[in-house]
Design an enzyme around this catalytic site. Sequence first.
Site, PDB file in Angstrom:
ATOM      1  N   ASP A  21      36.249  48.228  39.112  1.00  0.00           N
ATOM      2  CA  ASP A  21      35.116  48.171  38.187  1.00  0.00           C
ATOM      3  C   ASP A  21      34.755  49.557  37.649  1.00  0.00           C
ATOM      4  O   ASP A  21      34.946  50.563  38.335  1.00  0.00           O
ATOM      5  CB  ASP A  21      33.908  47.561  38.914  1.00  0.00           C
ATOM      6  N   ASN A  69      36.412  36.401  32.817  1.00  0.00           N
ATOM      7  CA  ASN A  69      36.668  37.477  31.834  1.00  0.00           C
ATOM      8  C   ASN A  69      37.065  36.946  30.454  1.00  0.00           C
ATOM      9  O   ASN A  69      37.005  37.689  29.468  1.00  0.00           O
ATOM     10  CB  ASN A  69      37.731  38.459  32.336  1.00  0.00           C
TER      11      ASN A  69
HETATM   12  C1  FPP Z   1      36.116  45.888  35.172  1.00  0.00           C
HETATM   13  O1  FPP Z   1      35.522  47.007  34.535  1.00  0.00           O
HETATM   14  C2  FPP Z   1      37.523  45.850  34.849  1.00  0.00           C
HETATM   15  C3  FPP Z   1      38.187  44.779  34.315  1.00  0.00           C
HETATM   16  C4  FPP Z   1      37.502  43.524  33.984  1.00  0.00           C
HETATM   17  C5  FPP Z   1      39.606  44.846  33.988  1.00  0.00           C
HETATM   18  C6  FPP Z   1      40.427  45.578  35.002  1.00  0.00           C
HETATM   19  C7  FPP Z   1      41.700  45.919  34.345  1.00  0.00           C
HETATM   20  C8  FPP Z   1      42.395  47.052  34.551  1.00  0.00           C
HETATM   21  C9  FPP Z   1      42.046  48.091  35.534  1.00  0.00           C
HETATM   22  C10 FPP Z   1      43.613  47.308  33.744  1.00  0.00           C
HETATM   23  C11 FPP Z   1      44.831  46.689  34.388  1.00  0.00           C
HETATM   24  C12 FPP Z   1      44.874  45.271  34.050  1.00  0.00           C
HETATM   25  C13 FPP Z   1      45.619  44.691  33.115  1.00  0.00           C
HETATM   26  C14 FPP Z   1      45.285  43.297  32.724  1.00  0.00           C
HETATM   27  C15 FPP Z   1      46.729  45.394  32.437  1.00  0.00           C
HETATM   28  P1  FPP Z   1      34.429  46.755  33.410  1.00  0.00           P
HETATM   29  O2  FPP Z   1      35.134  46.613  32.112  1.00  0.00           O
HETATM   30  O3  FPP Z   1      33.580  45.578  33.774  1.00  0.00           O
HETATM   31  O4  FPP Z   1      33.622  48.101  33.509  1.00  0.00           O
HETATM   32  P2  FPP Z   1      32.061  48.270  33.290  1.00  0.00           P
HETATM   33  O5  FPP Z   1      31.381  47.526  34.407  1.00  0.00           O
HETATM   34  O6  FPP Z   1      31.880  49.744  33.401  1.00  0.00           O
HETATM   35  O7  FPP Z   1      31.736  47.745  31.919  1.00  0.00           O
END
Ligand code: FPP
Length: 251
Positions: A21, A69
């Site tokens: 995250d 998601n």
């Molecule tokens: C959560 O951070 C992250 C995700 C929902 C996606 C995780 C994906 C990766 C690390 C890339 C590798 C994966 C693939 C499919 C190639 P967030 O976006 O919710 O962060 P935030 O809470 O700061 O908004």
Amino acid sequence: MSASDSEDVATSPTHVGIIMDGNGRWARARGSNRLAGHKQGAEVARNVVRWAKELGVRQISLYAFSTENWERPKLEVRGLMSLLAILLPKTLPEMMDNEVRFRTLGDISPLPTSARKAVEQACEETANNTGIDLILCLNYGGQQEILAAVKQTLQWAQSMPDEQQALATLNPEQFRQLMWRHDIAPLDLLIRTGGEMRISNFHLWDAAYAELYFSDVYWPDFSKEDLQLALDEYASRERRYGQTSEQVKHE
Ligand code: FPP
């Protein structure tokens, strides 16, 4: 404890799960768009598998895309799927070098064809590797996983001579055999980065006795030292599985 002390693999967890995250906030802090955060996050995901192997972990599950998601902005969903389709084939040689067996958890059938094909190819080509299992959780939800197992259980019970008896005597170990990927070990350590303290529908059944570790570091900044800190903390915990401390020490 020094880094070299806890590189002692005897105390390493078998199965580590990570909720990666903080990609969005990492990007926002740099004035970039969310996808830039996911790109950097994918780089760290690549590295963390190698670090985990070096530190004695046998299985690592990464929560890359949850069933929820899909509700994110279309552009972000498309971007994540493109990342998968582009990066997986590029990462294959490295996975072969590091003997990574690539697997998935979740229903990959709704993924766009290019992403699904990249996933299937990675699974096939790495199937005989024995260094570390990378389990990429894609279109995965813990509730959905349990519900699918319940449906499997009802079918299984119907095939038994005494359906009611089979259901009445079913125990958690037998139920787990009816879950997706039941050959993966239960989670020993669950790490969540980005400062939030939630499980977010990740490994609900298999995290029953996992040690929880929350890091404030945004996923794109997560380093080998951060993983080491989590493993050091894990090594210092006493896992009691419902028993008393005295019982565990006696055993
Ligand atoms: C959560 O951070 C992250 C995700 C929902 C996606 C995780 C994906 C990766 C690390 C890339 C590798 C994966 C693939 C499919 C190639 P967030 O976006 O919710 O962060 P935030 O809470 O700061 O908004």
